[in-house]
Design an enzyme around this catalytic site. Structure first.
Site, PDB file in Angstrom:
ATOM      1  N   ASP A 102       0.848  -1.186   0.000  1.00 46.90           N
ATOM      2  CA  ASP A 102       0.000   0.000   0.000  1.00 46.90           C
ATOM      3  C   ASP A 102       0.895   1.251   0.000  1.00 46.90           C
ATOM      4  O   ASP A 102       1.774   1.359  -0.854  1.00 46.90           O
ATOM      5  CB  ASP A 102      -0.962  -0.071   1.198  1.00 46.90           C
ATOM      6  CG  ASP A 102      -2.015   1.004   1.217  1.00 46.90           C
ATOM      7  OD1 ASP A 102      -3.003   0.899   0.467  1.00 46.90           O
ATOM      8  OD2 ASP A 102      -1.850   1.981   1.977  1.00 46.90           O
ATOM      9  N   TYR A 236      -1.502  10.927   1.877  1.00 42.71           N
ATOM     10  CA  TYR A 236      -2.360  11.215   0.720  1.00 42.71           C
ATOM     11  C   TYR A 236      -2.307  12.698   0.358  1.00 42.71           C
ATOM     12  O   TYR A 236      -2.350  13.060  -0.817  1.00 42.71           O
ATOM     13  CB  TYR A 236      -3.810  10.826   1.034  1.00 42.71           C
ATOM     14  CG  TYR A 236      -4.033   9.341   1.159  1.00 42.71           C
ATOM     15  CD1 TYR A 236      -4.377   8.569   0.054  1.00 42.71           C
ATOM     16  CD2 TYR A 236      -3.904   8.698   2.395  1.00 42.71           C
ATOM     17  CE1 TYR A 236      -4.585   7.203   0.166  1.00 42.71           C
ATOM     18  CE2 TYR A 236      -4.104   7.335   2.514  1.00 42.71           C
ATOM     19  CZ  TYR A 236      -4.447   6.589   1.409  1.00 42.71           C
ATOM     20  OH  TYR A 236      -4.646   5.229   1.512  1.00 42.71           O
ATOM     21  N   HIS A 301      -7.000  -6.801  -0.659  1.00 43.62           N
ATOM     22  CA  HIS A 301      -5.923  -5.815  -0.520  1.00 43.62           C
ATOM     23  C   HIS A 301      -4.871  -6.192   0.537  1.00 43.62           C
ATOM     24  O   HIS A 301      -3.675  -6.034   0.305  1.00 43.62           O
ATOM     25  CB  HIS A 301      -6.539  -4.461  -0.172  1.00 43.62           C
ATOM     26  CG  HIS A 301      -5.567  -3.327  -0.098  1.00 43.62           C
ATOM     27  ND1 HIS A 301      -4.809  -2.913  -1.184  1.00 43.62           N
ATOM     28  CD2 HIS A 301      -5.218  -2.515   0.930  1.00 43.62           C
ATOM     29  CE1 HIS A 301      -4.049  -1.884  -0.821  1.00 43.62           C
ATOM     30  NE2 HIS A 301      -4.277  -1.628   0.449  1.00 43.62           N
TER      31      HIS A 301
END
Length: 325
Positions: A102, A236, A301
Protein backbone atom coordinates in the site's frame (compact mmCIF):
# COMPACT_ATOMS: atom_id res chain seq x y z
CA UNK A 1 4.99 -12.77 18.52
CA UNK A 2 6.59 -12.77 21.97
CA UNK A 3 10.01 -12.97 20.30
CA UNK A 4 9.52 -9.61 18.56
CA UNK A 5 11.57 -6.87 20.20
CA UNK A 6 10.70 -3.17 20.30
CA UNK A 7 13.00 -0.18 20.33
CA UNK A 8 12.96 3.55 19.66
CA UNK A 9 15.48 4.97 17.19
CA UNK A 10 16.30 8.64 16.64
CA UNK A 11 16.31 9.45 12.93
CA UNK A 12 15.79 12.50 10.74
CA UNK A 13 14.61 14.63 13.67
CA UNK A 14 11.98 12.19 14.95
CA UNK A 15 11.74 9.22 17.29
CA UNK A 16 10.81 6.07 15.35
CA UNK A 17 9.37 2.91 16.88
CA UNK A 18 10.97 -0.22 15.39
CA UNK A 19 9.89 -3.83 15.82
CA UNK A 20 12.46 -6.51 14.99
CA UNK A 21 13.20 -10.20 15.33
CA UNK A 22 15.97 -12.51 14.16
CA UNK A 23 19.72 -12.08 13.84
CA UNK A 24 20.74 -13.40 10.42
CA UNK A 25 23.35 -11.81 8.15
CA UNK A 26 20.66 -10.35 5.85
CA UNK A 27 17.96 -7.91 6.91
CA UNK A 28 14.43 -7.64 5.53
CA UNK A 29 12.85 -4.20 5.95
CA UNK A 30 9.03 -4.26 5.99
CA UNK A 31 7.14 -1.03 5.22
CA UNK A 32 3.45 -0.82 6.13
CA UNK A 33 0.65 1.14 4.49
CA UNK A 34 -2.60 2.87 5.50
CA UNK A 35 -4.25 2.43 7.93
CA UNK A 36 -1.71 0.03 9.32
CA UNK A 37 1.28 -0.44 11.63
CA UNK A 38 4.40 -2.59 11.95
CA UNK A 39 1.89 -5.21 13.21
CA UNK A 40 0.65 -5.87 9.67
CA UNK A 41 3.90 -7.75 9.00
CA UNK A 42 3.88 -9.85 12.21
CA UNK A 43 3.50 -13.19 10.39
CA UNK A 44 6.24 -12.54 7.82
CA UNK A 45 8.63 -11.18 10.46
CA UNK A 46 8.46 -14.29 12.62
CA UNK A 47 8.52 -16.73 9.69
CA UNK A 48 11.49 -15.13 7.92
CA UNK A 49 13.39 -14.80 11.20
CA UNK A 50 12.96 -18.57 11.59
CA UNK A 51 14.47 -18.93 8.10
CA UNK A 52 17.60 -17.08 9.15
CA UNK A 53 16.87 -13.41 8.43
CA UNK A 54 16.87 -10.33 10.62
CA UNK A 55 13.49 -8.66 10.13
CA UNK A 56 12.75 -5.02 10.88
CA UNK A 57 9.38 -3.24 10.69
CA UNK A 58 8.98 0.36 11.87
CA UNK A 59 5.87 2.38 12.50
CA UNK A 60 6.25 5.07 9.83
CA UNK A 61 6.13 8.73 10.83
CA UNK A 62 2.63 9.68 11.94
CA UNK A 63 1.76 6.12 13.00
CA UNK A 64 1.71 4.13 16.24
CA UNK A 65 4.58 4.88 18.59
CA UNK A 66 6.57 6.93 16.07
CA UNK A 67 6.46 10.73 16.25
CA UNK A 68 3.86 12.60 14.19
CA UNK A 69 5.16 16.01 13.02
CA UNK A 70 2.31 18.56 12.90
CA UNK A 71 2.64 19.97 9.39
CA UNK A 72 1.10 18.22 6.37
CA UNK A 73 4.22 18.97 4.31
CA UNK A 74 6.34 16.82 6.66
CA UNK A 75 4.95 13.61 5.17
CA UNK A 76 6.49 13.54 1.71
CA UNK A 77 8.11 10.39 0.40
CA UNK A 78 11.43 12.22 0.74
CA UNK A 79 10.90 12.67 4.49
CA UNK A 80 9.89 9.04 4.97
CA UNK A 81 12.77 7.63 2.90
CA UNK A 82 15.06 9.83 5.01
CA UNK A 83 13.55 8.33 8.17
CA UNK A 84 14.20 4.80 6.93
CA UNK A 85 17.77 5.43 5.81
CA UNK A 86 18.53 7.11 9.14
CA UNK A 87 16.91 4.21 11.00
CA UNK A 88 19.07 1.69 9.13
CA UNK A 89 22.15 3.77 9.89
CA UNK A 90 21.23 3.93 13.58
CA UNK A 91 20.82 0.15 13.65
CA UNK A 92 24.12 -0.39 11.84
CA UNK A 93 22.43 -1.99 8.81
CA UNK A 94 23.77 -1.39 5.30
CA UNK A 95 21.87 -2.94 2.39
CA UNK A 96 18.50 -4.59 2.93
CA UNK A 97 15.79 -6.56 1.25
CA UNK A 98 12.69 -4.37 1.10
CA UNK A 99 9.06 -5.48 1.27
CA UNK A 100 6.26 -2.89 1.00
CA UNK A 101 2.48 -2.75 0.94
CA UNK A 102 0.00 0.00 0.00
CA UNK A 103 1.58 3.36 0.95
CA UNK A 104 4.53 1.32 2.18
CA UNK A 105 4.89 0.04 -1.39
CA UNK A 106 4.97 3.65 -2.62
CA UNK A 107 7.66 4.48 -0.07
CA UNK A 108 9.57 1.34 -1.09
CA UNK A 109 9.51 2.48 -4.73
CA UNK A 110 10.86 5.88 -3.71
CA UNK A 111 13.54 4.24 -1.54
CA UNK A 112 14.67 2.23 -4.58
CA UNK A 113 14.55 5.34 -6.79
CA UNK A 114 16.44 7.62 -4.40
CA UNK A 115 18.78 5.20 -2.59
CA UNK A 116 19.18 2.03 -4.67
CA UNK A 117 22.58 1.57 -3.01
CA UNK A 118 20.74 0.51 0.18
CA UNK A 119 18.51 -2.11 -1.46
CA UNK A 120 19.53 -5.68 -2.39
CA UNK A 121 16.16 -6.56 -3.89
CA UNK A 122 12.52 -5.53 -3.58
CA UNK A 123 9.30 -7.50 -3.14
CA UNK A 124 6.44 -5.03 -3.48
CA UNK A 125 2.76 -5.73 -3.02
CA UNK A 126 -0.48 -4.10 -4.13
CA UNK A 127 0.80 -0.82 -5.63
CA UNK A 128 2.78 -0.86 -8.88
CA UNK A 129 5.26 1.84 -9.88
CA UNK A 130 3.95 4.29 -12.46
CA UNK A 131 6.44 6.67 -14.10
CA UNK A 132 5.86 10.32 -13.28
CA UNK A 133 3.54 12.04 -15.74
CA UNK A 134 5.05 15.53 -16.22
CA UNK A 135 1.73 16.86 -17.56
CA UNK A 136 -0.68 16.07 -14.75
CA UNK A 137 -0.67 15.78 -10.96
CA UNK A 138 -1.82 12.41 -9.59
CA UNK A 139 -4.73 13.64 -7.44
CA UNK A 140 -6.00 15.68 -10.39
CA UNK A 141 -5.93 12.48 -12.46
CA UNK A 142 -7.88 10.54 -9.84
CA UNK A 143 -10.45 13.29 -9.49
CA UNK A 144 -10.97 13.30 -13.26
CA UNK A 145 -11.30 9.50 -13.30
CA UNK A 146 -13.51 8.90 -10.24
CA UNK A 147 -14.92 12.27 -9.08
CA UNK A 148 -14.77 14.21 -5.82
CA UNK A 149 -16.18 11.33 -3.76
CA UNK A 150 -13.25 9.01 -4.51
CA UNK A 151 -11.61 8.23 -1.17
CA UNK A 152 -8.23 9.77 -2.13
CA UNK A 153 -10.00 13.03 -3.00
CA UNK A 154 -12.03 12.81 0.22
CA UNK A 155 -8.78 12.60 2.19
CA UNK A 156 -7.26 15.81 0.76
CA UNK A 157 -8.89 18.45 2.99
CA UNK A 158 -7.13 18.51 6.42
CA UNK A 159 -9.53 17.66 9.22
CA UNK A 160 -12.43 16.47 7.06
CA UNK A 161 -11.73 12.73 7.05
CA UNK A 162 -10.59 12.90 10.68
CA UNK A 163 -13.97 14.36 11.65
CA UNK A 164 -15.71 11.56 9.77
CA UNK A 165 -13.58 8.81 11.35
CA UNK A 166 -14.13 10.30 14.83
CA UNK A 167 -17.87 9.59 14.51
CA UNK A 168 -17.26 5.85 14.14
CA UNK A 169 -16.35 3.15 16.61
CA UNK A 170 -12.63 2.50 15.86
CA UNK A 171 -13.07 -1.30 15.95
CA UNK A 172 -15.90 -1.10 13.41
CA UNK A 173 -13.76 1.17 11.22
CA UNK A 174 -10.99 -1.42 11.15
CA UNK A 175 -13.41 -4.21 10.35
CA UNK A 176 -14.58 -2.07 7.43
CA UNK A 177 -11.02 -1.36 6.27
CA UNK A 178 -9.38 -4.76 6.74
CA UNK A 179 -12.20 -7.15 5.90
CA UNK A 180 -13.42 -5.38 2.76
CA UNK A 181 -13.39 -7.46 -0.43
CA UNK A 182 -15.05 -5.16 -2.95
CA UNK A 183 -12.46 -4.31 -5.64
CA UNK A 184 -14.50 -1.46 -7.11
CA UNK A 185 -13.27 2.13 -6.54
CA UNK A 186 -14.01 3.28 -2.97
CA UNK A 187 -16.55 6.06 -3.46
CA UNK A 188 -17.56 7.74 -0.20
CA UNK A 189 -20.21 10.44 -0.36
CA UNK A 190 -20.12 13.24 2.18
CA UNK A 191 -23.59 12.53 3.49
CA UNK A 192 -22.70 8.90 4.33
CA UNK A 193 -18.97 9.01 5.06
CA UNK A 194 -16.86 6.14 6.35
CA UNK A 195 -18.66 6.47 9.67
CA UNK A 196 -21.97 5.81 7.91
CA UNK A 197 -20.54 2.75 6.18
CA UNK A 198 -19.71 1.18 9.57
CA UNK A 199 -23.45 1.04 10.32
CA UNK A 200 -23.39 -2.35 8.58
CA UNK A 201 -21.56 -3.72 11.62
CA UNK A 202 -24.22 -2.30 13.94
CA UNK A 203 -27.26 -3.45 11.98
CA UNK A 204 -26.03 -6.94 11.07
CA UNK A 205 -23.80 -9.55 12.61
CA UNK A 206 -20.72 -9.54 10.38
CA UNK A 207 -18.27 -12.36 11.00
CA UNK A 208 -14.58 -11.62 10.73
CA UNK A 209 -12.64 -13.65 8.15
CA UNK A 210 -10.64 -16.55 9.57
CA UNK A 211 -7.36 -14.68 9.15
CA UNK A 212 -8.43 -11.70 11.27
CA UNK A 213 -9.13 -11.96 15.00
CA UNK A 214 -10.87 -9.61 17.41
CA UNK A 215 -7.45 -9.20 19.07
CA UNK A 216 -6.02 -7.98 15.76
CA UNK A 217 -8.88 -5.50 15.32
CA UNK A 218 -8.50 -4.29 18.90
CA UNK A 219 -4.74 -3.79 18.45
CA UNK A 220 -5.27 -1.44 15.50
CA UNK A 221 -8.27 0.26 17.12
CA UNK A 222 -6.38 0.97 20.35
CA UNK A 223 -3.37 2.43 18.55
CA UNK A 224 -5.41 4.66 16.25
CA UNK A 225 -7.73 5.72 19.09
CA UNK A 226 -4.62 7.09 20.77
CA UNK A 227 -2.93 8.70 17.75
CA UNK A 228 -5.81 9.55 15.44
CA UNK A 229 -5.56 9.19 11.66
CA UNK A 230 -3.99 12.53 10.69
CA UNK A 231 -0.46 11.19 10.26
CA UNK A 232 -1.55 8.48 7.84
CA UNK A 233 -3.91 10.79 5.95
CA UNK A 234 -1.10 13.28 5.43
CA UNK A 235 0.61 10.80 3.08
CA UNK A 236 -2.36 11.21 0.72
CA UNK A 237 -2.20 14.99 1.17
CA UNK A 238 1.44 14.94 0.02
CA UNK A 239 0.77 12.91 -3.12
CA UNK A 240 0.86 15.95 -5.39
CA UNK A 241 3.78 17.41 -3.44
CA UNK A 242 5.75 14.19 -4.07
CA UNK A 243 4.99 14.73 -7.77
CA UNK A 244 6.41 18.26 -7.62
CA UNK A 245 9.52 17.31 -5.64
CA UNK A 246 10.34 14.30 -7.83
CA UNK A 247 10.43 16.26 -11.10
CA UNK A 248 14.20 15.74 -11.41
CA UNK A 249 13.66 11.96 -11.50
CA UNK A 250 11.17 12.02 -14.39
CA UNK A 251 11.95 9.10 -16.69
CA UNK A 252 14.43 7.46 -14.30
CA UNK A 253 13.75 3.69 -14.11
CA UNK A 254 13.66 1.64 -10.91
CA UNK A 255 16.61 -0.70 -11.41
CA UNK A 256 16.74 -2.97 -8.35
CA UNK A 257 15.78 -6.64 -8.83
CA UNK A 258 12.12 -6.99 -7.90
CA UNK A 259 9.04 -9.16 -7.64
CA UNK A 260 5.48 -7.85 -7.56
CA UNK A 261 2.51 -9.49 -5.79
CA UNK A 262 -1.13 -8.43 -5.94
CA UNK A 263 -4.47 -10.02 -5.07
CA UNK A 264 -7.00 -10.31 -7.87
CA UNK A 265 -9.61 -8.70 -5.57
CA UNK A 266 -7.33 -5.79 -4.66
CA UNK A 267 -8.93 -2.44 -5.48
CA UNK A 268 -5.56 -1.20 -6.78
CA UNK A 269 -5.56 -3.96 -9.42
CA UNK A 270 -8.97 -2.87 -10.71
CA UNK A 271 -8.16 0.78 -11.39
CA UNK A 272 -8.78 1.27 -15.14
CA UNK A 273 -5.61 0.56 -17.14
CA UNK A 274 -3.64 -1.03 -14.29
CA UNK A 275 -3.92 -4.67 -15.42
CA UNK A 276 -2.93 -3.70 -18.95
CA UNK A 277 0.04 -1.75 -17.61
CA UNK A 278 1.23 -4.56 -15.31
CA UNK A 279 0.87 -7.38 -17.85
CA UNK A 280 1.33 -5.50 -21.13
CA UNK A 281 4.97 -4.43 -20.87
CA UNK A 282 4.62 -0.93 -19.42
CA UNK A 283 5.53 -2.02 -15.89
CA UNK A 284 8.59 -3.95 -17.12
CA UNK A 285 9.73 -0.89 -19.04
CA UNK A 286 9.56 1.31 -15.93
CA UNK A 287 11.12 -1.41 -13.73
CA UNK A 288 13.58 -3.23 -16.05
CA UNK A 289 14.63 -5.80 -13.43
CA UNK A 290 11.07 -6.88 -12.68
CA UNK A 291 11.54 -10.66 -12.57
CA UNK A 292 8.11 -11.91 -11.61
CA UNK A 293 4.49 -10.82 -11.22
CA UNK A 294 2.24 -12.91 -8.97
CA UNK A 295 -1.55 -12.46 -9.01
CA UNK A 296 -3.05 -14.28 -6.02
CA UNK A 297 -6.52 -15.64 -6.78
CA UNK A 298 -9.41 -14.76 -4.47
CA UNK A 299 -7.21 -12.47 -2.37
CA UNK A 300 -8.01 -8.86 -1.49
CA UNK A 301 -5.92 -5.81 -0.52
CA UNK A 302 -4.39 -6.94 2.80
CA UNK A 303 -2.80 -10.00 1.26
CA UNK A 304 0.06 -10.42 3.75
CA UNK A 305 -2.48 -10.84 6.56
CA UNK A 306 -5.04 -12.79 4.53
CA UNK A 307 -2.53 -15.31 3.14
CA UNK A 308 0.48 -15.02 5.46
CA UNK A 309 2.21 -18.30 4.63
CA UNK A 310 1.85 -17.94 0.87
CA UNK A 311 3.11 -14.34 0.94
CA UNK A 312 6.05 -15.35 3.12
CA UNK A 313 6.91 -18.12 0.65
CA UNK A 314 6.73 -15.71 -2.28
CA UNK A 315 9.06 -13.30 -0.48
CA UNK A 316 11.53 -16.00 0.57
CA UNK A 317 11.65 -17.71 -2.82
CA UNK A 318 12.72 -14.43 -4.37
CA UNK A 319 15.13 -12.95 -1.82
CA UNK A 320 17.00 -16.22 -1.18
CA UNK A 321 18.55 -15.86 -4.66
CA UNK A 322 20.31 -12.72 -3.43
CA UNK A 323 20.96 -13.76 0.18
CA UNK A 324 24.34 -14.19 1.83
CA UNK A 325 25.68 -17.76 1.69
Amino acid sequence: MEKIEHATVRTNGINMHVASVGDGPDTVLFIHGFPELWYSWRHQMVSLAALGYRTVAPDLRGYGNTDAPPSVESYTAFHVVGDLVGMLDALGIGRVFVVGHDWGAMIAWYLCLLRPDRVKALVNTSVAWFPRDPERKPVEKMRAMFGDDYYVCRFQEPGEAEEDFAKADPAKLFKLFLAGRDPSPPIVTKDVGFSGMTKLFEDHQVDLPSWLSEDDINFYAAQFSRTGFTGGLNYYRCWDLNWELSASWTGVPIEVPMKFIVGDLDLTYHIPGVKEYIHGGGFKQAVPNLEEVVVMEGVAHFLMQEKPQEVTSHIHNFIKKFSSP
